[in-house]
Structure formats: structure tokens, C-alpha cells
Scaffold this motif. Structure first.
Motif, PDB file in Angstrom:
ATOM      1  N   GLU A 227       0.836  -1.244   0.039  1.00 10.90           N
ATOM      2  CA  GLU A 227       0.021   0.025   0.029  1.00 10.90           C
ATOM      3  C   GLU A 227       0.703   1.222   0.026  1.00 10.90           C
ATOM      4  O   GLU A 227       0.755   2.125  -0.794  1.00 10.90           O
ATOM      5  N   LEU A 228       2.046   1.283   0.641  1.00 10.53           N
ATOM      6  CA  LEU A 228       3.024   2.403   0.552  1.00 10.53           C
ATOM      7  C   LEU A 228       3.282   2.663  -0.518  1.00 10.53           C
ATOM      8  O   LEU A 228       3.793   3.786  -1.022  1.00 10.53           O
ATOM      9  N   GLY A 229       3.745   1.654  -1.172  1.00  6.55           N
ATOM     10  CA  GLY A 229       4.427   1.512  -2.687  1.00  6.55           C
ATOM     11  C   GLY A 229       3.512   2.358  -3.582  1.00  6.55           C
ATOM     12  O   GLY A 229       3.919   3.380  -4.226  1.00  6.55           O
ATOM     13  N   THR A 230       2.109   2.085  -3.560  1.00  7.58           N
ATOM     14  CA  THR A 230       1.176   2.568  -4.412  1.00  7.58           C
ATOM     15  C   THR A 230       1.060   4.223  -4.170  1.00  7.58           C
ATOM     16  O   THR A 230       0.851   5.028  -4.749  1.00  7.58           O
ATOM     17  N   ARG A 231       1.116   4.321  -2.796  1.00  8.77           N
ATOM     18  CA  ARG A 231       0.930   5.646  -2.200  1.00  8.77           C
ATOM     19  C   ARG A 231       2.097   6.632  -2.609  1.00  8.77           C
ATOM     20  O   ARG A 231       1.963   7.614  -3.165  1.00  8.77           O
ATOM     21  N   LEU A 232       3.339   6.074  -2.608  1.00  6.25           N
ATOM     22  CA  LEU A 232       4.576   6.696  -2.941  1.00  6.25           C
ATOM     23  C   LEU A 232       4.271   7.299  -4.374  1.00  6.25           C
ATOM     24  O   LEU A 232       4.515   8.255  -4.878  1.00  6.25           O
ATOM     25  N   ILE A 233       4.033   6.209  -5.282  1.00  7.35           N
ATOM     26  CA  ILE A 233       3.875   6.512  -6.764  1.00  7.35           C
ATOM     27  C   ILE A 233       2.831   7.542  -7.049  1.00  7.35           C
ATOM     28  O   ILE A 233       3.188   8.506  -7.899  1.00  7.35           O
ATOM     29  N   ASP A 234       1.894   7.556  -6.373  1.00  2.90           N
ATOM     30  CA  ASP A 234       0.725   8.638  -6.619  1.00  2.90           C
ATOM     31  C   ASP A 234       0.997   9.968  -6.015  1.00  2.90           C
ATOM     32  O   ASP A 234       0.953  10.797  -6.885  1.00  2.90           O
ATOM     33  N   SER A 235       1.566   9.986  -5.075  1.00  2.00           N
ATOM     34  CA  SER A 235       2.082  11.070  -4.236  1.00  2.00           C
ATOM     35  C   SER A 235       3.355  12.082  -5.213  1.00  2.00           C
ATOM     36  O   SER A 235       3.081  13.155  -5.492  1.00  2.00           O
ATOM     37  N   ILE A 236       4.306  11.275  -5.728  1.00  2.00           N
ATOM     38  CA  ILE A 236       5.472  11.742  -6.344  1.00  2.00           C
ATOM     39  C   ILE A 236       4.728  11.986  -7.850  1.00  2.00           C
ATOM     40  O   ILE A 236       5.270  13.180  -8.570  1.00  2.00           O
ATOM     41  N   SER A 237       4.019  11.554  -8.379  1.00  2.05           N
ATOM     42  CA  SER A 237       3.340  11.742  -9.768  1.00  2.05           C
ATOM     43  C   SER A 237       2.508  12.975  -9.312  1.00  2.05           C
ATOM     44  O   SER A 237       2.418  13.970 -10.465  1.00  2.05           O
ATOM     45  N   SER A 238       1.803  13.101  -8.511  1.00  2.00           N
ATOM     46  CA  SER A 238       0.841  14.285  -8.364  1.00  2.00           C
ATOM     47  C   SER A 238       1.555  15.492  -8.155  1.00  2.00           C
ATOM     48  O   SER A 238       1.255  16.463  -8.703  1.00  2.00           O
ATOM     49  N   TYR A 239       2.419  15.505  -7.138  1.00  2.00           N
ATOM     50  CA  TYR A 239       3.185  16.734  -6.807  1.00  2.00           C
ATOM     51  C   TYR A 239       4.224  16.955  -7.772  1.00  2.00           C
ATOM     52  O   TYR A 239       4.446  18.409  -7.899  1.00  2.00           O
ATOM     53  N   LEU A 240       4.962  16.001  -8.217  1.00  2.00           N
ATOM     54  CA  LEU A 240       6.353  16.399  -9.016  1.00  2.00           C
ATOM     55  C   LEU A 240       6.069  16.052 -10.544  1.00  2.00           C
ATOM     56  O   LEU A 240       7.145  16.137 -11.445  1.00  2.00           O
ATOM     57  N   ARG A 241       5.027  15.238 -10.848  1.00  2.00           N
ATOM     58  CA  ARG A 241       4.925  14.797 -12.372  1.00  2.00           C
ATOM     59  C   ARG A 241       6.341  13.887 -12.646  1.00  2.00           C
ATOM     60  O   ARG A 241       6.553  14.058 -13.865  1.00  2.00           O
TER      61      ARG A 241
END
Length: 534
Positions: A251-265
Motif C-alpha cells: 500500500e505504501l508503494g502505491t501511495r508513493l507512486i501517486d504522491s510523487i506523480s501528483s506533486y512532481l509529475r
């Protein structure tokens, strides 16, 4: 100025000494006088002179008794005995009391100048030694966080010295590791078309932003964790759970992918190593995390590049990790330290293993060449050498495109390593790497404060102008520009969270003038702060 006190019961001698001492020449000043040891003790306690000139035989309290009291009280000043008597026993006692010189009366002016000059030279040397010691202690305090970070990295990749790989050598702040289990999450930033267009300076700012987001997201799920960078596009999270937590890690792995994609593209992929029961096995979990990514097997969710390592996933047809983490780290470290022989040996061993594999295509060799060049490029940038000054991008791309077999890869890399290590620019700039490492890390940790180049010049003991040149040569931009970009990047992250108003964000990152903040924000990001939150 050096303070000198004179203690002598003969008024004529005392006044003559005051006139005879070349005060200006010695950069000295009179600190006080007394006619007996008891008064002399009070004078010295009150004025704390650097040098005391004293007789031995005096009424009320002798010079030796006075010195006994002074040394017991911790007086560190220099003492010169000027006596009308030459007595072996007194000389012996004087040595025990650490007297700088023992001179018989009368004393000539040249002799007095010589003795005082010698004693003042001793004082100067001792002062310089104290300053150096103080600077060393301060630098140790300043660099302590970076020593700790380096220890974490070494523990994660398996490069700790054998003598430190035991529970007895675990640093105090990490003693809790003994009671926990340990798992790793590997993070790899993908150099897609957008990321490939970043300058090295831009890439480093994004790496900083990734570390902030990764730590913030992880701490919401696992309080005890560490984050360490392993290279230009790889980083590692070390988690210390009490028990098995496979679902939480995924779950943490998917959250990291979403957050870094959202904030930093930015696009990342995640690898999860297996849970280990001792901290000394963390390097195994690290290798497993990146091997899981490179194998591309056991993808947890079709929508996310999150890969989990399992022993059963290995098969004879699958290649291992593209570059073992330990290999990548050691190659980067060897290049940073200009250890040419070590770097050449690492490449030779890697290519030797590569040659054992069947069906290694030219495209695979070229891909390896590109990735290895990336490891070397970014490790050297961190050490103050931009390889663009030695090799053009077109030149490197063309040469990599001509590689077809592992032997050619080895020869090409060997030649490049030799050329880099022989570079005059590399030898000169490497001296300043640690200073700039400290400065950039300090900026990232204190960006919200009122930071100036003068502040940092005081911390690293280099003049402001010289430090400005060093920083610009190594990072490619000025100190103020770098600080501004770090602040604006953090502001962008805060605005995207939509929990704060623009003026609150501005103040949080160090700007009290809101219009000025908005102007800088638009200049760097291309949009107004309000556009980002609407």
C-alpha cells in the motif's frame, strides 16, 4: 594584546621593568603590579594576565607559594621567575610549577626582550592550536549529520567495515534496531522524456523533493524509518516493523507512486525486499528490492509498478538485478575519490559476470553503457565535476551506439575512467566537494530561515567571495538562485496540498513580502501561486 603582570618587592626593580619592556613591539600591555605574593595573587586573580614576572623572596607570601596557589586554581598563564638568588632547589620547584623561564637579576634589556619574545611566541602557538581544535570540534558537530547519513547508506548496501558489523557497534540512536525486523523499499526515478530534459541542478532539486515526499508519506504509516540516496535516480527506505507487514508495504508503494506523480509529475517504480530478522541482513533486502524491479516479476497491481521480491520468483532464464546496489554504490564512491584502480576493477568484475550470460544483445550492452555512464556522471557531479566539460552528450551517445559486445563496453568504460581521473579539472574541484555538500544540505534543511552566503562562510571557514566562486563552479548557479529554487519547490509542494493560503506558504518558506514571493514563484514555475490552488 598580551597582558603582563609584575610582582616584585623592590620598587626600583619593578619600575625599571615597566620602563624596559618594549610594550608596543611585543603587542603587550601592563596588567598590574604588586610588592608581595599575597597582593600579587589578588592582582592575578582579578586581571588574569597572560604572563607573570615574579621574584621568589618577598614578604607576606613568597613567589613560589603564590605560584602554588595559582596552579591549584587552574591558572594557565606563563610565569617567568626573576630572582637575585640562584638556587637549585628553587629551580627544581619552579620546573614542577611549569615556569617558562628562571632568570637571575640583574637582567639586560636584550635578554628581557628575548625571553618575553619567546614566551609570547609560545602563547601565539597555543592560541592557534586552541583555535584549530575549536574549529575541528565545530566542524565535527556540523558534519555529524552527514557522517550518520553515510553510516545509514553503508549499512543499507553492505559496505560497512567488517569490524562494525556487530550488535555491539550499533550507534546509540539505532539500538532499537535490535528489537525490530527490517524491510526495504527501493525507489527508482524513471528518466522519461520530461525527466531526461532536466539539467543536473534541476535533477538534484527534484531528488530533494522526492526525499521530502517519501519521508512524509512513509512516516504516516511507519514511524521508525530511514531514507538514503543510492545514486542519481535510486533511493531506499528502510522500515523497522515489529512483525510481518506485506500489505502495508505494498500500500505504501502505491501511495508513493501517486504522491510523487501528483506533486512532481515524476514517474517512479517501487521494489520491496523481504523482511529480515536482523539489521545485518538489511543489505540482502536492499538487493532484493532492486532485483524485484529489474526482473519485472511479481507486480502487485497492474496499475502500479510495485514489485515484490520472493525467493520463488527466481528462475534460470531471468537476469539478476541490472546493477547490484553494492556495485553501483562502490563504483560511484571510487569515482568520487578518484580511485581509478578500484573503479577499473569493479567494471572488469561486472563485465566478466556479464560475459557468462547467454544471448547478451547489442541493445542490452548499449543500455548498460548508458546506465553505467549515468552512475558515473551523477556521482562526479556531486563531487564537483560536470562531465559536459570533458565529453559532449553527442559524443557519448555516438560511442555508446557503437557498442555491441561486453568486451567493447569494458574497453570503452576503462578509457573513460582513465580520462576522468587524469583530468586537471577533477583534481582541482574535488577539494571543495564536501564544502558544497554541506552547503546544499544545510540549505535544504534551513531554507525557511534568513540564510546568507556570509552565514555559511562562517560555518565552513572560507571567505564569502571564495565560497561564492566554489559554489557556482560546482553547482552551476549562484547561492541565492539555488536557495530561491529550493524555497519555491517547497512552496509548490505546500500549495498542492491545499491546506494553506498563499501568504501562509510564503511565510513558511522564508518570504514575508507576498508580492515578491508571487513574482519569484511565477518566474520559476511559470504560473501564479493562486493558479496552483484553484
Amino acid at each position: 594584546m598580551w597582558k603582563i603582570a609584575i610582582i616584585d618587592d623592590e620598587r626600583q626593580v619593578l619600575q625599571g621593568m615597566k620602563r624596559a619592556i618594549p610594550w608596543d613591539e611585543l603587542d603587550a600591555e601592563w596588567a598590574g603590579e604588586a610588592h608581595n605574593g599575597e597582593d600579587g595573587l589578588e592582582i592575578i586573580r582579578a586581571t588574569r594576565p597572560d604572563i607573570v614576572i615574579t621574584d621568589i623572596y618577598m614578604p607576606v607570601m613568597s613567589g613560589l607559594e603564590m605560584m602554588e596557589h595559582l596552579r591549584k586554581e587552574g591558572f594557565k598563564g606563563k610565569i617567568i621567575i626573576l630572582s637575585g638568588y640562584s638556587d637549585f632547589e628553587h629551580a627544581r620547584q619552579a620546573l614542577r610549577l611549569q615556569v617558562s623561564d628562571y632568570v637571575s637579576k640583574p637582567i639586560s634589556l636584550p635578554t628581557l626582550r628575548t625571553i618575553l619574545g619567546k614566551v609570547i611566541e609560545e602563547l601565539i602557538q597555543e592560541e592557534e592550536k586552541r583555535i584549530r581544535q575549536g574549529e575541528l570540534e565545530l566542524k565535527m558537530l556540523l558534519y555529524e549529520p552527514f557522517v550518520e547519513k553515510e553510516w545509514i547508506r553503508a549499512a543499507a548496501v553492505g559496505t560497512l567495515d567488517h569490524s562494525y558489523r556487530s550488535n555491539t557497534h550499533l550507534p546509540p540512536s539505532y539500538q532499537y534496531w535490535l528489537e525490530r525486523k527490517h524491510a526495504t523499499i527501493g525507489i527508482e526515478l524513471i528518466r522519461d522524456d520530461r525527466a531526461s530534459s532536466f539539467s543536473v541542478s534541476d535533477w538534484n532539486l527534484f531528488r530533494f523533493a522526492v526525499s521530502n515526499i517519501a519521508c512524509e508519506v512513509t512516516r504516516k504509516r511507519f514511524t521508525d524509518m530511514e531514507y538514503t540516496e543510492l545514486g542519481s535516480n535510486r533511493a531506499l527506505l528502510i522500515i523497522h516493523p515489529w512483525e510481518e507487514c506485506a500489505e502495508q508495504l505494498e500500500e505504501l508503494g502505491t501511495r508513493l507512486i501517486d504522491s510523487i506523480s501528483s506533486y512532481l509529475r515524476l514517474v517512479i517504480r517501487i521494489g520491496i525486499g523481504s523482511l529480515k530478522d536482523t539489521w545485518m541482513k538489511i543489505p540482502e533486502s536492499t538487493e532484493e528490492a532492486f532485483r524485484a524491479m529489474d526482473q519485472g516479476a511479481l507486480r502487485m497491481n497492474p496499475a502500479y509498478e510495485v514489485y515484490r521480491y520472493r525467493e520463488s520468483s527466481s528462475s534460470g532464464q531471468e537476469k539478476g538485478a541490472l546493477f547490484p546496489v553494492k556495485f553501483s554504490y562502490k563504483l560511484a564512491a571510487a569515482m568520487k575519490a578518484t580511485q581509478e584502480a578500484e573503479a577499473q576493477q569493479l567494471v572488469f568484475e561486472y563485465v566478466t559476470e556479464l560475459q557468462k550470460q547467454q544471448g547478451v544483445s547489442a541493445s542490452y550492452v548499449q543500455m548498460l553503457g548508458s546506465e553505467l555512464w549515468g552512475i558515473i556522471t551523477y556521482s562526479l557531479y556531486e563531487s564537483g565535476l560536470v562531465l559536459d566539460d570533458l565529453f559532449t552528450n553527442d559524443q557519448i551517445a555516438k560511442e555508446i551506439g557503437n557498442l555491441a559486445v561486453p568486451d567493447q563496453l569494458a574497453g570503452w568504460l576503462s578509457a573513460k575512467i582513465t580520462a576522468i581521473c587524469a583530468s586537471r579539472q577533477w583534481k582541482g574541484s574535488s577539494k571543495h566537494r564536501q564544502v558544497v555538500d554541506f552547503m546544499t544540505s544545510y540549505i535544504h534543511e534551513h531554507y525557511a530561515e534568513e540564510l546568507t552566503l556570509a552565514d555559511l562562510s562562517d560555518k565552513v571557514y572560507i571567505s564569502r567571495n571564495h565560497l561564492s566562486i566554489i559554489f557556482k563552479n560546482i553547482t552551476g548557479e549562484t547561492f541565492n538562485n539555488y536557495l530561491t529554487r529550493v524555497r519555491i519547490e517547497k512552496a509548490r509542494e505546500l500549495l498542492l496540498e491545499r491546506n494553506m493560503l498563499v501568504y501562509e506558504v510564503a511565510e513558511r518558506v522564508g518570504y514575508k513580502n507576498i508580492p515578491y514571493f508571487s513574482t519569484l514563484f511565477k518566474k520559476i514555475t511559470g504560473m501564479n501561486p493562486t493558479e496552483l490552488i484553484n
